[in-house]
Design an enzyme around this catalytic site. Structure first.
Site, short mmCIF file in Angstrom:
data_model
loop_
_atom_site.label_atom_id
_atom_site.label_comp_id
_atom_site.label_asym_id
_atom_site.label_seq_id
_atom_site.Cartn_x
_atom_site.Cartn_y
_atom_site.Cartn_z
N TYR A 159 0.74 -1.58 -0.58
CA TYR A 159 0.03 -0.27 -0.11
C TYR A 159 0.74 1.53 0.62
O TYR A 159 1.47 1.17 0.92
CB TYR A 159 -1.23 -0.21 1.38
CG TYR A 159 -1.82 1.58 1.36
CD1 TYR A 159 -2.81 1.59 0.56
CD2 TYR A 159 -1.63 1.89 2.24
CE1 TYR A 159 -3.50 2.70 0.09
CE2 TYR A 159 -2.13 3.03 2.30
CZ TYR A 159 -3.57 3.71 1.46
OH TYR A 159 -4.29 4.49 1.49
N ASP A 217 9.56 2.83 -0.14
CA ASP A 217 8.44 3.37 0.80
C ASP A 217 8.35 3.17 2.22
O ASP A 217 8.40 2.27 3.12
CB ASP A 217 6.93 2.83 0.04
CG ASP A 217 5.90 3.93 0.59
OD1 ASP A 217 5.94 4.49 2.55
OD2 ASP A 217 4.32 3.26 0.82
N LYS A 223 4.85 9.69 9.23
CA LYS A 223 3.72 8.60 10.58
C LYS A 223 4.91 9.27 11.83
O LYS A 223 4.41 10.82 11.64
CB LYS A 223 4.00 6.84 10.44
CG LYS A 223 3.18 6.93 9.48
CD LYS A 223 1.41 6.95 9.56
CE LYS A 223 0.56 6.05 8.64
NZ LYS A 223 -0.55 6.07 8.48
#
Length: 444
Positions: A148, A243, A280
């Protein structure tokens, strides 16, 4: 008065699609009423009914120090007192960029020479893909099933996590032409990568990969996978986009790449990505993300180059202050604590499930972990989806009833914080036997 979780959810559904602003919050795969949280401190969150829970979601990763960490909150309060947003550059943006460059390195060598800040992980990956296409002049993107990378159009094919939770193949509203520009390959399959380049070498702009997959449950790359992937991609003149929105500054001070580069993860040293995306933890719980990489690639972004990206709130001073405070407080001792806590909870969960005869495997990448209800450890998205997913809902609700919040999907990672002390961990361990029994009694 709307004071119960049921009442709040009913009210929210009248004004918000599905009653939530991010799909996994709707408890779609576990059923029941979502908890509406009103406060958090340390390892605990409190819902609107006044019930306290040990939290193993940690805002999906950013609360690495624990909720409402004093230093982070104080930094945000001081920044807010100076103004919420200026629409102009601030010194803090440069300070945070320099801090990231310094941290994402091993022995003074790392992949980040320049950094561009945005507000969300989706923006970071979307921009990285645009940059890869603009830099190479090519159009195709390669991703891996179950990974994702946000909800931009190019990236929702077989995207794991929320898409898997909702049993959706992708998303309506994405054109066939857009979907055709993304090639989806099985994870941990280097031969599939080689075949893709044999067939489309002159058209592939880049390959995007989670540094360690954490959106189909946790699934670490096989030994040497990332290094071999980098060599294949870069030998064909394409860019490797790694990522680290979930793993960056969460699994170690230099992210997953740092664990490999420093040989904490075997057979991983000796490679660098061309671009890295962060989210995050970099914002300490505030909306902040970034992409960084080689100078010559990053300088293709406007205003220096032809690849356009902009955002009024990019590098927002409150988010930057939270990020700086969080990264400075995330010392080696913090990561040692996270690893210890993750080991204790994951081992105890496995022991409880085994005691009830529940087939499972522990999925681990640094201090990120999850459980797959299968005897054979998964190595790709097909393996993950073949597990007995129906065992998770009763397990989840048993833990919730005992005062422990888990991710409301078997396809998500569990997160611990530096604030999970013996008392908090003890409450988790006390809840596990009953939850394991609930999983054992479950039927498809």
């Amino acid at each position: 008065m709307t004071t119960t979780n049921d009442q709040l959810f009913g009210r929210a559904k009248n004004s918000i699609p599905g009653g939530v602003n991010s799909p996994v919050r709707a408890y779609g795969s576990v059923g029941g009423t979502p908890r509406f949280l009103v406060s958090a401190s340390g390892a605990y969150v409190t819902d609107a009914e006044g019930r306290e829970y040990v939290d193993l979601v940690a805002s999906w990763g950013p609360a690495i120090l624990g909720h409402a960490h004093h230093g982070t909150v104080e930094a945000v309060q001081q920044a807010a007192a100076r103004g919420l947003s200026f629409g102009a550059s601030t010194p803090g943006e440069t300070e945070l960029a320099e801090l990231v460059k310094q941290r994402v390195s091993v022995d003074g060598d790392g992949p980040i020479e320049k950094l561009r800040m945005v507000s969300t992980g989706t923006e970071a990956t979307m921009t990285a893909i645009r940059l890869a296409r603009g830099y190479t002049g090519r159009d195709l993107l390669v991703k891996f099933a179950g990974h994702y990378h946000g909800h931009s159009d190019s990236l929702l094919a077989e995207a794991g996590s929320g898409v898997a939770t909702l049993a959706l193949p992708g998303s309506a509203g994405i054109t066939a032409e857009t979907a055709a520009q993304t090639l989806v390959l099985p994870y941990n399959d280097l031969d599939a990568v080689r075949r893709a380049f044999d067939e489309h070498s002159e058209r592939i702009a880049g390959v995007i990969v989670e540094a360690a997959a954490a959106n189909m449950g946790v699934l670490a790359p096989e030994r040497g996978f990332n290094r071999a992937l980098a060599r294949i991609v870069q030998s064909h003149g394409a860019l490797l986009i790694v990522d680290e929105v979930l793993t960056g500054f969460r699994v170690g001070s230099a992210g997953w790449w740092g664990l490999e580069a420093s040989k904490v993860v075997p057979d991983g040293a000796g490679w660098k990505p061309d671009l890295v995306t962060f989210g995050k933890v970099i914002g300490g719980g505030m909306p902040l993300a970034a992409l960084g990489g080689r100078r010559e690639v990053m300088d293709h972004l406007a205003p220096l180059g032809p690849v356009y990206q902009a955002g009024t709130l990019s590098g927002n001073p409150l988010a930057v202050a939270a990020g700086i405070a969080t990264l400075r407080a995330a010392t080696p001792d913090v990561y040692e604590s996270l690893n210890r806590t993750a080991s204790v909870i994951s081992a105890a969960t496995s022991e409880a499930l085994a005691a009830e005869g529940v087939a499972h495997t522990v999925q681990r990448a640094g201090n990120l972990f999850s459980f797959a209800f299968t005897e054979q450890a998964p190595r790709n998205y097909d393996d993950v989806r073949a597990q007995e997913t129906w065992r998770y809902a009763p397990f989840f609700h048993s833990m919730l009833d005992a005062g422990v919040t888990l991710p409301p999907s078997v396809f998500e990672a569990w997160f611990v914080t530096a604030a999970h002390d013996d008392r908090a961990v003890g409450r988790v361990l006390d809840a596990l036997p009953a939850a394991a029994k609930a999983a054992a009694r479950a039927t498809a």
